[in-house]
Write a protein that holds these residues in place. Structure first.
Motif, PDB file in Angstrom:
ATOM      1  N   GLY A  69       0.837  -1.362  -0.129  1.00 25.41           N
ATOM      2  CA  GLY A  69       0.089   0.125   0.072  1.00 25.41           C
ATOM      3  C   GLY A  69       0.823   1.235  -0.004  1.00 25.41           C
ATOM      4  N   GLU A  70       2.011   1.272   0.719  1.00 29.36           N
ATOM      5  CA  GLU A  70       2.816   2.413   0.758  1.00 29.36           C
ATOM      6  C   GLU A  70       3.692   2.507  -0.621  1.00 29.36           C
ATOM      7  OE1 GLU A  70       4.528   2.996   5.221  1.00 29.36           O
ATOM      8  OE2 GLU A  70       4.945   1.084   4.428  1.00 29.36           O
ATOM      9  N   ILE A  71       4.041   1.411  -1.093  1.00 33.24           N
ATOM     10  CA  ILE A  71       4.410   1.609  -2.518  1.00 33.24           C
ATOM     11  C   ILE A  71       3.781   2.190  -3.511  1.00 33.24           C
ATOM     12  CG2 ILE A  71       5.247   0.385  -4.564  1.00 33.24           C
ATOM     13  CD1 ILE A  71       6.625  -1.877  -2.275  1.00 33.24           C
ATOM     14  N   ASP A  72       2.295   1.730  -3.560  1.00 34.29           N
ATOM     15  CA  ASP A  72       1.386   2.287  -4.150  1.00 34.29           C
ATOM     16  C   ASP A  72       0.990   3.606  -4.090  1.00 34.29           C
ATOM     17  OD1 ASP A  72       1.227  -0.211  -5.425  1.00 34.29           O
ATOM     18  OD2 ASP A  72      -0.760  -0.828  -4.487  1.00 34.29           O
ATOM     19  N   TYR A  73       0.948   3.952  -2.887  1.00 36.79           N
ATOM     20  CA  TYR A  73       0.864   5.452  -2.517  1.00 36.79           C
ATOM     21  C   TYR A  73       2.040   6.457  -3.077  1.00 36.79           C
ATOM     22  CZ  TYR A  73       0.013   9.726   0.423  1.00 36.79           C
ATOM     23  OH  TYR A  73       0.191  11.208   0.609  1.00 36.79           O
ATOM     24  N   LEU A  74       3.083   5.914  -2.847  1.00 34.85           N
ATOM     25  CA  LEU A  74       4.349   6.793  -3.190  1.00 34.85           C
ATOM     26  C   LEU A  74       4.531   7.073  -4.715  1.00 34.85           C
ATOM     27  CD1 LEU A  74       6.904   5.788  -0.541  1.00 34.85           C
ATOM     28  CD2 LEU A  74       5.650   7.812  -0.512  1.00 34.85           C
ATOM     29  N   CYS A  75       4.013   6.053  -5.331  1.00 32.82           N
ATOM     30  CA  CYS A  75       4.189   5.864  -6.895  1.00 32.82           C
ATOM     31  C   CYS A  75       3.217   6.799  -7.376  1.00 32.82           C
ATOM     32  CB  CYS A  75       4.086   4.442  -7.433  1.00 32.82           C
ATOM     33  SG  CYS A  75       5.572   3.380  -7.304  1.00 32.82           S
ATOM     34  N   SER A  76       1.896   6.636  -6.881  1.00 32.30           N
ATOM     35  CA  SER A  76       0.783   7.384  -7.361  1.00 32.30           C
ATOM     36  C   SER A  76       0.983   8.903  -6.941  1.00 32.30           C
ATOM     37  CB  SER A  76      -0.539   6.914  -6.607  1.00 32.30           C
ATOM     38  OG  SER A  76      -1.789   7.846  -6.802  1.00 32.30           O
ATOM     39  N   ALA A  77       1.362   9.275  -5.734  1.00 29.85           N
ATOM     40  CA  ALA A  77       1.521  10.892  -5.423  1.00 29.85           C
ATOM     41  C   ALA A  77       2.375  11.402  -6.310  1.00 29.85           C
ATOM     42  CB  ALA A  77       2.073  10.582  -3.911  1.00 29.85           C
ATOM     43  N   ALA A  78       3.698  10.526  -6.462  1.00 26.24           N
ATOM     44  CA  ALA A  78       4.674  11.187  -7.429  1.00 26.24           C
ATOM     45  C   ALA A  78       4.129  11.522  -8.792  1.00 26.24           C
ATOM     46  CB  ALA A  78       6.049  10.583  -7.085  1.00 26.24           C
ATOM     47  N   SER A  79       3.478  10.433  -9.306  1.00 25.79           N
ATOM     48  CA  SER A  79       3.026  10.397 -10.735  1.00 25.79           C
ATOM     49  C   SER A  79       2.018  11.421 -11.048  1.00 25.79           C
ATOM     50  CB  SER A  79       2.406   9.087 -10.968  1.00 25.79           C
ATOM     51  OG  SER A  79       3.260   8.227 -10.796  1.00 25.79           O
ATOM     52  N   GLU A  80       1.486  12.018  -9.828  1.00 23.62           N
ATOM     53  CA  GLU A  80       0.421  13.269 -10.011  1.00 23.62           C
ATOM     54  C   GLU A  80       1.265  14.630 -10.600  1.00 23.62           C
ATOM     55  OE1 GLU A  80      -2.839  13.480  -9.655  1.00 23.62           O
ATOM     56  OE2 GLU A  80      -2.871  11.221  -9.564  1.00 23.62           O
ATOM     57  N   TYR A  81       2.506  14.466 -10.234  1.00 25.82           N
ATOM     58  CA  TYR A  81       3.329  15.490 -10.621  1.00 25.82           C
ATOM     59  C   TYR A  81       4.130  15.462 -11.473  1.00 25.82           C
ATOM     60  CZ  TYR A  81       1.805  17.867  -6.085  1.00 25.82           C
ATOM     61  OH  TYR A  81       1.275  18.775  -5.506  1.00 25.82           O
ATOM     62  N   PHE A  82       4.964  14.279 -11.905  1.00 22.00           N
ATOM     63  CA  PHE A  82       6.051  13.851 -12.831  1.00 22.00           C
ATOM     64  C   PHE A  82       5.229  13.599 -14.252  1.00 22.00           C
ATOM     65  CE2 PHE A  82       8.936  12.811  -9.301  1.00 22.00           C
ATOM     66  CZ  PHE A  82       9.688  13.786  -9.523  1.00 22.00           C
ATOM     67  N   SER A  83       5.583  14.064 -15.230  1.00 26.54           N
ATOM     68  CA  SER A  83       5.322  13.620 -16.516  1.00 26.54           C
ATOM     69  C   SER A  83       5.342  12.277 -16.993  1.00 26.54           C
ATOM     70  CB  SER A  83       5.925  14.569 -17.696  1.00 26.54           C
ATOM     71  OG  SER A  83       5.862  16.069 -17.559  1.00 26.54           O
ATOM     72  N   GLU A  84       6.458  11.661 -16.544  1.00 31.64           N
ATOM     73  CA  GLU A  84       6.781  10.349 -16.741  1.00 31.64           C
ATOM     74  C   GLU A  84       6.305   9.628 -15.341  1.00 31.64           C
ATOM     75  OE1 GLU A  84      10.708   7.865 -16.445  1.00 31.64           O
ATOM     76  OE2 GLU A  84      10.605   9.115 -17.885  1.00 31.64           O
ATOM     77  N   PRO A  85       5.474   8.816 -15.303  1.00 35.37           N
ATOM     78  CA  PRO A  85       4.843   8.145 -14.028  1.00 35.37           C
ATOM     79  C   PRO A  85       5.862   7.446 -13.395  1.00 35.37           C
ATOM     80  CG  PRO A  85       3.284   7.815 -16.026  1.00 35.37           C
ATOM     81  CD  PRO A  85       4.591   8.206 -16.430  1.00 35.37           C
ATOM     82  N   VAL A  86       5.725   7.286 -12.227  1.00 32.27           N
ATOM     83  CA  VAL A  86       6.644   6.596 -11.429  1.00 32.27           C
ATOM     84  C   VAL A  86       6.153   5.188 -11.063  1.00 32.27           C
ATOM     85  CG1 VAL A  86       7.812   6.283  -8.897  1.00 32.27           C
ATOM     86  CG2 VAL A  86       7.608   8.630  -9.967  1.00 32.27           C
ATOM     87  N   THR A  87       6.627   4.182 -11.372  1.00 33.61           N
ATOM     88  CA  THR A  87       6.137   2.504 -10.999  1.00 33.61           C
ATOM     89  C   THR A  87       6.918   1.670 -10.215  1.00 33.61           C
ATOM     90  OG1 THR A  87       7.458   1.668 -13.025  1.00 33.61           O
ATOM     91  CG2 THR A  87       5.200   2.953 -13.595  1.00 33.61           C
ATOM     92  N   ALA A  88       6.295   0.610  -9.811  1.00 35.80           N
ATOM     93  CA  ALA A  88       7.075  -0.287  -8.899  1.00 35.80           C
ATOM     94  C   ALA A  88       8.234  -0.474  -9.581  1.00 35.80           C
ATOM     95  CB  ALA A  88       6.118  -1.184  -8.465  1.00 35.80           C
ATOM     96  N   GLN A  89       8.126  -0.615 -10.814  1.00 33.77           N
ATOM     97  CA  GLN A  89       9.366  -1.276 -11.585  1.00 33.77           C
ATOM     98  C   GLN A  89      10.682  -0.299 -11.782  1.00 33.77           C
ATOM     99  OE1 GLN A  89       5.951  -1.457 -12.902  1.00 33.77           O
ATOM    100  NE2 GLN A  89       6.154  -3.694 -12.186  1.00 33.77           N
ATOM    101  N   ASP A  90      10.276   0.968 -11.194  1.00 33.94           N
ATOM    102  CA  ASP A  90      11.234   2.031 -11.359  1.00 33.94           C
ATOM    103  C   ASP A  90      12.123   1.674  -9.856  1.00 33.94           C
ATOM    104  OD1 ASP A  90      10.821   2.972 -13.537  1.00 33.94           O
ATOM    105  OD2 ASP A  90       9.381   4.447 -12.643  1.00 33.94           O
ATOM    106  N   ILE A  91      11.619   0.837  -9.021  1.00 35.50           N
ATOM    107  CA  ILE A  91      12.198   0.910  -7.496  1.00 35.50           C
ATOM    108  C   ILE A  91      13.501   0.008  -7.581  1.00 35.50           C
ATOM    109  CG2 ILE A  91      11.994   0.373  -5.157  1.00 35.50           C
ATOM    110  CD1 ILE A  91       9.068   0.783  -5.666  1.00 35.50           C
ATOM    111  N   VAL A  92      14.535   0.602  -7.125  1.00 34.35           N
ATOM    112  CA  VAL A  92      15.991  -0.211  -6.927  1.00 34.35           C
ATOM    113  C   VAL A  92      16.271  -0.380  -5.652  1.00 34.35           C
ATOM    114  CG1 VAL A  92      16.858   0.858  -9.018  1.00 34.35           C
ATOM    115  CG2 VAL A  92      17.166   2.029  -6.905  1.00 34.35           C
ATOM    116  N   TRP A  93      15.586   0.098  -4.585  1.00 39.18           N
ATOM    117  CA  TRP A  93      15.635  -0.095  -3.193  1.00 39.18           C
ATOM    118  C   TRP A  93      14.647   0.636  -2.336  1.00 39.18           C
ATOM    119  CZ3 TRP A  93      18.639   3.211   0.738  1.00 39.18           C
ATOM    120  CH2 TRP A  93      18.983   2.481   2.018  1.00 39.18           C
TER     121      TRP A  93
END
Length: 504
Positions: free
Chosen positions: A293-317
């Protein structure tokens, strides 16, 4: 027995415990500290890594805390300019957004003028259609404010406080658990256990300081007083590290529809750090980990601002930690006070100081206030001294980082520029002592991957209590982002083979 061995015994090797131990030993008290794990292994290395006033705390009328934190930014920067440096934040806003522009402008005006800012530049407005900061964001964000705060390598801040306390004569014990603490004949009898060998010993002290962070109630109710009431509210904060989302040295402050905020911060040259979450935590803090749920929240919140969405596949750590906030009855985790509370209990003669809450930015002032209470109970020694002090490696001007890089490169020209810069950021003027008589890459010893060599590993084991590979890869350095699992295993084997360690 002729009397206690120490004036003060500190439980907990996070930023508050190490800060109190350093301040106390510098005033002339006899000090011991025990940390059951590695220094900063809990909350203190799981932060957003900011030295900041806490802009959002103004909404909750935390004016005392914000002012103290704002005043501390430049004090801490001067103490440790290798691990602390200024950071500019871009706060985008839009008409009809979470907070109106006038409210943001008012908050930033207070932010600029509450805390005696001298070197940090003031707030300014940005036209995001022209400023490079608008490039990574969606085009609907046409305006923004830019303000100043600071960055800190949180785990290194902790260990450098511990190192300085030890250098001044404190007994600093890593991986040492407090089994029990009992009042006896007007002082404390503390039984400790070495977590590696299982060996136990007794230490006596005039005063006990419980700075165990998320475990403060556990210590209080378990090792000290089974009848003590609980005082803290545990709040989980999680972060993700993704592939770099934007160029440039500035960070972003994003406001979310639920009134929470997250940061997106340049991290370790090639990455972006995004966080944090705020949610109540139940369970043992040692088991904390980021939820889906936290992963989804952070990805979703950042994607509201960034033109290029943040996805779980981007996470390295990712990393998570639990903050122990003083339980003030706030209805939401993000509304609970971030201020610290110090409470003294002196039943049966031997005083106990419990430390609740706190944040990285105000750790030094928390320590000073703790020493005031300690002085009231066992007698004052010395006077406040840390405001003008330097942490190990930080004895150079606040704007002198580039000069330190040039100086180190001149003596060790075989180092790459990136390696030189990392060493200066981590060790400051002590980098030359670490490198010693090395005249070539071969002199640095075994290579473990990236730019991590045996000479640095040995230094960290001998000088900074590093015991496991994770201590080096994820706290003393962040080379875990760049080493493979095979390289990590080889480092673990190398460290396990070292027969003895010294932190003298």
């Amino acid at each position: 027995m002729n009397g206690p061995e120490f004036d003060i015994f500190v439980i907990g090797g996070g930023i508050n415990g190490c800060g109190i131990a350093r301040d106390a030993i510098g005033r002339g008290y006899k000090v011991a500290l025990a940390e059951m794990n590695d220094f900063g292994a809990g909350t203190s290395s799981g932060s957003t890594k900011l030295i900041h006033g806490g802009l959002r705390y103004l909404e909750y009328y935390e004016f005392r805390l914000v002012r103290e934190a704002l005043m501390e930014r430049e004090v801490l920067w001067a103490m440790a300019p290798h691990i602390i440096w200024p950071l500019r934040f871009v706060l985008p806003f839009q008409k009809g957004g979470v907070r109106p522009a006038w409210l943001i402008r008012l908050g930033l005006f207070l932010y600029d003028h509450l805390g005696g800012r001298k070197l940090l530049p003031p707030t300014r407005s940005l036209d995001m259609r022209r400023d490079p900061a608008g490039g990574p964001l969606k085009p609907l964000f046409t305006k923004a404010f830019e303000y100043s705060d600071g960055w800190v390598d949180d785990a290194r801040l902790v260990v450098l406080n511990a190192r300085d306390a030890a250098d001044k004569g404190a007994l600093i014990l890593a991986r040492t658990k407090v089994v029990s603490a009992r009042r006896r004949d007007g002082f404390w009898s503390i039984e400790i256990e070495d977590q590696a060998s299982g060996a136990r010993r007794e230490i006596t002290a005039r005063m006990l300081v419980n700075a165990a962070g998320p475990w403060v109630d556990h210590v209080l109710c378990g090792a000290v007083d089974a009848n003590a009431r609980r005082n803290v509210r545990l709040v989980q904060g999680s972060h993700i590290v993704v592939k770099k989302k934007f160029e440039g040295p500035r960070a972003y402050f994003f406001q979310n529809p639920d009134n929470r905020i997250i940061f997106a911060i340049p991290y370790e040259q090639d990455f972006t750090l995004i966080g944090t979450t705020d949610r109540d935590f139940e369970g043992d803090p040692k088991d904390v980990k980021i939820s889906q749920g936290e992963i989804d929240y952070l990805c979703s919140a950042a994607s509201e601002y960034f033109s290029e969405p943040v996805t779980a596949q981007d996470i390295v750590w990712s990393y998570s930690a639990v903050r122990s906030l003083y339980d003030d009855g706030a209805s939401k985790a993000q509304e609970a006070t971030r201020d610290y509370v110090l409470k003294v209990n002196e039943a049966n003669g031997a005083p106990l100081l419990n430390v609740f809450g706190g944040k990285l930015t105000t750790y030094r002032r928390l320590a000073e206030h703790a020493l005031e209470k300690i002085g009231e109970k066992i007698g004052t020694k010395g006077s406040p001294w840390t405001a003008k002090s330097r942490l190990p490696g930080g004895d150079f001007p606040v704007l002198g980082y580039e000069e330190q890089v040039r100086a180190l490169s001149a003596v060790y020209p075989f180092l790459t520029d990136a390696h030189t810069r990392r060493l200066v950021r981590a060790y400051g003027t002590a980098a030359a002592s670490l490198l010693g008589d090395a005249r070539s890459e071969r002199d640095l010893g075994r290579h473990f991957g990236s730019d991590l060599y045996a000479r640095e590993v040995d230094w960290l084991m001998m000088r900074e209590w590093a015991y496991r590979a994770e201590d080096i890869l994820w706290r003393r350095t962040k080379q875990g982002l760049r080493l493979s699992q095979e390289e990590t295993n080889l480092l673990e084997e190398y460290m396990a083979a070292v027969p003895a360690r010294s932190v003298g």
